[in-house]
Design a protein around this motif. Structure first.
Motif, PDB file in Angstrom:
ATOM      1  N   ARG A  28     -10.527  48.909  87.164  1.00  0.00           N
ATOM      2  CA  ARG A  28     -10.356  49.997  86.166  1.00  0.00           C
ATOM      3  C   ARG A  28     -10.527  49.183  84.688  1.00  0.00           C
ATOM      4  O   ARG A  28     -11.065  49.892  83.757  1.00  0.00           O
ATOM      5  N   PRO A  29     -10.048  48.079  84.270  1.00  0.00           N
ATOM      6  CA  PRO A  29     -10.330  47.427  83.039  1.00  0.00           C
ATOM      7  C   PRO A  29     -11.804  47.340  82.645  1.00  0.00           C
ATOM      8  O   PRO A  29     -12.077  47.517  81.339  1.00  0.00           O
ATOM      9  N   ILE A  30     -12.437  47.165  83.751  1.00  0.00           N
ATOM     10  CA  ILE A  30     -13.899  46.829  83.461  1.00  0.00           C
ATOM     11  C   ILE A  30     -14.624  48.203  83.006  1.00  0.00           C
ATOM     12  O   ILE A  30     -15.212  48.662  81.898  1.00  0.00           O
ATOM     13  N   GLN A  31     -14.185  49.431  83.828  1.00  0.00           N
ATOM     14  CA  GLN A  31     -14.763  50.647  83.810  1.00  0.00           C
ATOM     15  C   GLN A  31     -14.132  51.310  82.245  1.00  0.00           C
ATOM     16  O   GLN A  31     -15.038  51.802  81.399  1.00  0.00           O
ATOM     17  N   PHE A  34     -16.163  49.727  79.666  1.00  0.00           N
ATOM     18  CA  PHE A  34     -17.705  50.271  79.429  1.00  0.00           C
ATOM     19  C   PHE A  34     -17.515  51.634  78.773  1.00  0.00           C
ATOM     20  O   PHE A  34     -18.386  52.184  78.036  1.00  0.00           O
ATOM     21  N   ARG A  35     -16.479  52.533  79.136  1.00  0.00           N
ATOM     22  CA  ARG A  35     -16.059  53.787  78.765  1.00  0.00           C
ATOM     23  C   ARG A  35     -15.963  53.974  77.182  1.00  0.00           C
ATOM     24  O   ARG A  35     -16.669  54.579  76.463  1.00  0.00           O
ATOM     25  N   THR A  36     -15.282  52.779  76.636  1.00  0.00           N
ATOM     26  CA  THR A  36     -15.070  52.796  75.491  1.00  0.00           C
ATOM     27  C   THR A  36     -16.387  52.461  74.585  1.00  0.00           C
ATOM     28  O   THR A  36     -16.782  52.641  73.381  1.00  0.00           O
ATOM     29  N   LEU A  37     -17.238  51.350  75.138  1.00  0.00           N
ATOM     30  CA  LEU A  37     -18.558  51.216  74.499  1.00  0.00           C
ATOM     31  C   LEU A  37     -19.497  52.319  74.574  1.00  0.00           C
ATOM     32  O   LEU A  37     -20.068  52.622  73.513  1.00  0.00           O
ATOM     33  N   GLU A  38     -19.238  53.427  75.508  1.00  0.00           N
ATOM     34  CA  GLU A  38     -20.180  54.495  75.694  1.00  0.00           C
ATOM     35  C   GLU A  38     -19.729  55.290  74.459  1.00  0.00           C
ATOM     36  O   GLU A  38     -20.492  55.890  73.806  1.00  0.00           O
ATOM     37  N   ALA A  39     -18.714  55.534  74.181  1.00  0.00           N
ATOM     38  CA  ALA A  39     -17.715  56.642  73.376  1.00  0.00           C
ATOM     39  C   ALA A  39     -18.112  56.248  71.954  1.00  0.00           C
ATOM     40  O   ALA A  39     -18.510  56.978  71.139  1.00  0.00           O
ATOM     41  N   ASN A  40     -18.260  54.800  71.871  1.00  0.00           N
ATOM     42  CA  ASN A  40     -18.458  54.378  70.442  1.00  0.00           C
ATOM     43  C   ASN A  40     -19.922  53.921  69.998  1.00  0.00           C
ATOM     44  O   ASN A  40     -20.389  53.455  68.976  1.00  0.00           O
ATOM     45  N   ARG A  41     -20.844  54.168  71.147  1.00  0.00           N
ATOM     46  CA  ARG A  41     -22.157  54.012  71.227  1.00  0.00           C
ATOM     47  C   ARG A  41     -22.534  52.744  70.809  1.00  0.00           C
ATOM     48  O   ARG A  41     -23.500  52.273  69.823  1.00  0.00           O
ATOM     49  N   ILE A  42     -21.875  51.714  71.099  1.00  0.00           N
ATOM     50  CA  ILE A  42     -21.902  50.286  70.916  1.00  0.00           C
ATOM     51  C   ILE A  42     -23.148  49.620  71.916  1.00  0.00           C
ATOM     52  O   ILE A  42     -23.248  49.710  72.992  1.00  0.00           O
ATOM     53  N   GLU A  64     -25.024  54.229  79.666  1.00  0.00           N
ATOM     54  CA  GLU A  64     -25.574  55.784  79.759  1.00  0.00           C
ATOM     55  C   GLU A  64     -24.468  56.553  80.603  1.00  0.00           C
ATOM     56  O   GLU A  64     -24.393  57.323  80.464  1.00  0.00           O
ATOM     57  N   GLN A  65     -23.769  55.888  81.684  1.00  0.00           N
ATOM     58  CA  GLN A  65     -22.890  56.344  82.465  1.00  0.00           C
ATOM     59  C   GLN A  65     -21.652  55.460  82.935  1.00  0.00           C
ATOM     60  O   GLN A  65     -22.022  54.518  83.436  1.00  0.00           O
ATOM     61  N   VAL A  66     -20.599  56.091  82.993  1.00  0.00           N
ATOM     62  CA  VAL A  66     -19.207  55.447  83.585  1.00  0.00           C
ATOM     63  C   VAL A  66     -18.701  56.508  84.395  1.00  0.00           C
ATOM     64  O   VAL A  66     -18.227  57.237  83.819  1.00  0.00           O
ATOM     65  N   GLU A  67     -18.948  56.239  85.838  1.00  0.00           N
ATOM     66  CA  GLU A  67     -18.271  57.403  86.671  1.00  0.00           C
ATOM     67  C   GLU A  67     -18.251  56.793  87.951  1.00  0.00           C
ATOM     68  O   GLU A  67     -19.103  56.336  88.732  1.00  0.00           O
ATOM     69  N   ASP A  68     -16.915  57.138  88.617  1.00  0.00           N
ATOM     70  CA  ASP A  68     -16.621  56.825  89.942  1.00  0.00           C
ATOM     71  C   ASP A  68     -17.060  55.222  90.381  1.00  0.00           C
ATOM     72  O   ASP A  68     -17.450  55.056  91.546  1.00  0.00           O
ATOM     73  N   GLY A  69     -16.474  54.536  89.543  1.00  0.00           N
ATOM     74  CA  GLY A  69     -16.859  53.024  89.868  1.00  0.00           C
ATOM     75  C   GLY A  69     -18.433  52.432  89.677  1.00  0.00           C
ATOM     76  O   GLY A  69     -18.661  51.395  89.805  1.00  0.00           O
ATOM     77  N   ARG A  70     -19.322  53.403  89.103  1.00  0.00           N
ATOM     78  CA  ARG A  70     -20.446  53.140  88.730  1.00  0.00           C
ATOM     79  C   ARG A  70     -20.760  53.218  87.289  1.00  0.00           C
ATOM     80  O   ARG A  70     -20.517  54.035  86.492  1.00  0.00           O
ATOM     81  N   ILE A  71     -21.186  51.961  86.794  1.00  0.00           N
ATOM     82  CA  ILE A  71     -21.594  51.990  85.446  1.00  0.00           C
ATOM     83  C   ILE A  71     -23.055  51.601  85.185  1.00  0.00           C
ATOM     84  O   ILE A  71     -23.604  50.762  85.907  1.00  0.00           O
ATOM     85  N   PHE A  72     -23.854  52.179  84.539  1.00  0.00           N
ATOM     86  CA  PHE A  72     -25.131  52.189  84.384  1.00  0.00           C
ATOM     87  C   PHE A  72     -25.645  52.168  82.978  1.00  0.00           C
ATOM     88  O   PHE A  72     -25.253  52.630  82.142  1.00  0.00           O
TER      89      PHE A  72
END
Length: 79
Positions: A28-31, A34-42, A64-72
């Motif tokens: 979860r911490p990794i997900q 990456f969600r924070t990076l996605e939201a902030n467009r880093i 591009e995507q963070v969903e159900d344990g998959r980060i792309f």
């Protein structure tokens, strides 16, 4: 797993292709990271992973995507 000045132990797998980088993890911490990076467009630089053997991926990526344990991560295209 590490990029820029961030580093964290993670479980799962990582795969690289010309389309981008796919990270599969239940951590979860990794997900959330990456969600924070996605939201902030880093833009991610110097992405590295250790999976028994040191793998240096490098490059510049956008989340591009963070969903159900998959980060792309897709390659960053600067115009």
């Amino acid at each position: 797993m590490a990029h820029d000045k961030w580093e964290c132990a993670a479980s799962g797998s990582i795969a690289y292709s010309v389309k981008g980088v796919e990270i599969l993890t239940a951590d979860r911490p990794i997900q959330e990271h990456f969600r924070t990076l996605e939201a902030n467009r880093i833009i991610i630089t110097n992405l590295t992973a250790l999976n028994g053997t040191y793998v240096a991926i490098g490059g510049r990526y956008e989340v591009e995507q963070v969903e159900d344990g998959r980060i792309f991560l897709k390659p960053h295209r600067s115009f």
